[in-house]
Design an enzyme around this catalytic site. Structure first.
Site, PDB file in Angstrom:
ATOM      1  N   SER A   1       0.773 -10.171  -0.464  1.00  0.00           N
ATOM      2  CA  SER A   1       0.527  -8.734  -0.402  1.00  0.00           C
ATOM      3  C   SER A   1       0.722  -8.061   0.951  1.00  0.00           C
ATOM      4  CB  SER A   1      -0.885  -8.425  -0.912  1.00  0.00           C
ATOM      5  OG  SER A   1      -1.846  -9.159  -0.182  1.00  0.00           O
TER       6      SER A   1
ATOM      7  N   LYS B   1       0.800  -1.223   0.000  1.00  0.00           N
ATOM      8  CA  LYS B   1       0.000   0.000   0.000  1.00  0.00           C
ATOM      9  C   LYS B   1       0.840   1.282   0.000  1.00  0.00           C
ATOM     10  CE  LYS B   1      -4.498  -1.136   0.318  1.00  0.00           C
ATOM     11  NZ  LYS B   1      -4.519  -2.574   0.543  1.00  0.00           N
TER      12      LYS B   1
HETATM   13  C1  LIG Z   1      -5.338  -3.514   0.316  1.00  0.00           C
HETATM   14  C2  LIG Z   1      -4.875  -4.920   0.316  1.00  0.00           C
HETATM   15  C3  LIG Z   1      -5.252  -5.825  -0.694  1.00  0.00           C
HETATM   16  C4  LIG Z   1      -6.223  -5.472  -1.793  1.00  0.00           C
HETATM   17  O1  LIG Z   1      -5.898  -4.329  -2.532  1.00  0.00           O
HETATM   18  P1  LIG Z   1      -7.025  -3.483  -3.276  1.00  0.00           P
HETATM   19  O2  LIG Z   1      -6.299  -2.458  -4.032  1.00  0.00           O
HETATM   20  O3  LIG Z   1      -7.932  -2.912  -2.224  1.00  0.00           O
HETATM   21  O4  LIG Z   1      -7.778  -4.449  -4.140  1.00  0.00           O
HETATM   22  C5  LIG Z   1      -4.716  -7.098  -0.629  1.00  0.00           C
HETATM   23  N1  LIG Z   1      -3.875  -7.484   0.344  1.00  0.00           N
HETATM   24  C6  LIG Z   1      -3.498  -6.648   1.329  1.00  0.00           C
HETATM   25  C7  LIG Z   1      -2.569  -7.152   2.369  1.00  0.00           C
HETATM   26  C8  LIG Z   1      -3.985  -5.342   1.350  1.00  0.00           C
HETATM   27  O5  LIG Z   1      -3.612  -4.526   2.330  1.00  0.00           O
END
Ligand SMILES: *Cc1c(COP(=O)(O)O)cnc(C)c1O
Length: 345
Positions: A323, A69
């Site tokens: 992520s 993010k």
């Molecule tokens: C925000 C997030 C997502 C999804 O991202 P989007 O852009 O909202 O679709 C996936 N994994 C993690 C760990 C996140 O913080």
């Protein structure tokens, strides 16, 4: 048919290619490396062997703030004008965008106010406050926090920074795809992307479909927040009546407008998985990396396992975006218990 004419017959309309081109330019120009790192793309050996496919993990859990993010947040804040910087920024976030905004704001000397749902894991709240931002806990889930943040932005004159529904945020997240295509220049069949509000997958799809349209983009959602799957089925952005929060990073009720514009044409498939599948995937990632991911962070790996089980794919090269890693230590007990219940694959 020659490969070229096959591509020509499948090529999307030119207005659509122009949209992708705009995103590719924004992605190439995004100054994310002031704060973010280029994360490793590494083989998951045990998982690859078990699944009969080469599985590569894009280690976004290794970013500062422990999720991707920071890319979108920094790209958005870095491009604010002087006056906007002085008035400060306001955002709503389930936690990881909040930490990204807090860090980006501190780096740029901008005041940040962040509204998070009351259910946000304590360590994400701490992650915001420890970076000098003001954290307000409000509402039981993201939509309530969002409404509060929007009204605060209106009354204070601060700039609202969406966690996903903003072209500059999408472009920042899209830098993940730029790295993947540079890191994996050989075989690449599909990229599995976790989906919350759709910012990450939109940025990745825009970049990849412009440059390597044959690479499949597969979204993975929690079955308790499958807002992209439902929007694609309905042909419009639906609002889910309820949203489960176990995978708190993706607990979003409606896919973003900007993201949906890209996803409806450029996402090949969306898979949804259960909470137990997420727990099992957290263990798979641990076994191969000795790193712990949060439930949302394990979505893509759970999606690869589901995809291989459904399609019988073998010998493919499959990338999973790992992520994020922001999970409360106390939650691990639950993850371990549930992972043990999942049938091995
Ligand atoms: C925000 C997030 C997502 C999804 O991202 P989007 O852009 O909202 O679709 C996936 N994994 C993690 C760990 C996140 O913080």
């Amino acid at each position: 048919m020659s490969p070229l004419s096959r591509f020509a017959s499948m090529a999307p309309p030119s207005a659509d290619m122009a949209l992708l081109a705009r995103y590719v330019k924004m992605i190439l120009a995004a100054p994310v490396y002031d704060l973010a790192i280029c994360t490793p793309l590494q083989v998951a050996p045990a998982l690859s062997q078990r699944l009969g496919n080469q599985v590569l993990l894009k280690r976004e859990d290794l970013q500062p703030t422990f999720s991707f993010k920071i890319r979108g947040a920094y790209n958005r804040l870095a491009q604010l004008g002087d006056e906007q910087r002085q008035r400060g920024v306001i955002t709503a976030s389930a936690g990881n965008h909040a930490q990204g905004v807090a860090l980006a704001a501190r780096e740029l000397g901008i005041k940040a106010t962040i509204v998070m749902p009351a259910s946000t894991p304590g360590l994400k709240v701490l992650g915001v406050r420890s970076r000098g931002a003001e954290a307000i806990l409000h509402g039981e889930s993201f939509p309530f926090a969002l409404a509060h943040a929007l009204s605060l932005a209106q009354s204070s004159g601060g700039t609202f920074v969406s966690p996903f529904d903003d072209p500059l945020v999408i472009a920042g997240q899209g830098t993940v795809a730029m790295e993947i295509l540079r890191q994996q220049q050989g075989a690449l069949d599909a990229i599995f992307v976790p989906v919350g509000g759709g910012g990450l997958i939109a940025g990745i799809a825009a970049y990849v479909k412009y440059l390597r349209p044959e690479v499949r983009i597969i979204g993975v959602e929690s079955e308790h927040s499958n807002c992209l799957q439902q929007a694609l089925a309905a042909g419009e952005r639906v609002i889910l009546p309820t949203v489960g929060t176990f995978a708190d990073g993706v607990a979003v009720a409606q896919i973003g407008e900007h993201g949906f514009e890209i996803c409806r044409h450029h996402v090949d498939q969306v898979i949804s998985v259960s909470n137990d599948q997420l727990c099992a995937a957290i263990k798979d990632i641990y076994d191969d990396t000795r790193s712990i991911t949060e439930p949302s962070g394990a979505l893509a790996v759970a999606g690869i396992k589901e995809y291989v089980a459904q399609s019988g794919a073998t010998g493919q090269t499959l990338v999973a975006i790992d992520s994020g890693a922001n999970i409360n230590f106390d939650s691990l007990r639950h993850v371990v218990e549930r992972a043990a219940l999942c049938p091995p694959l």
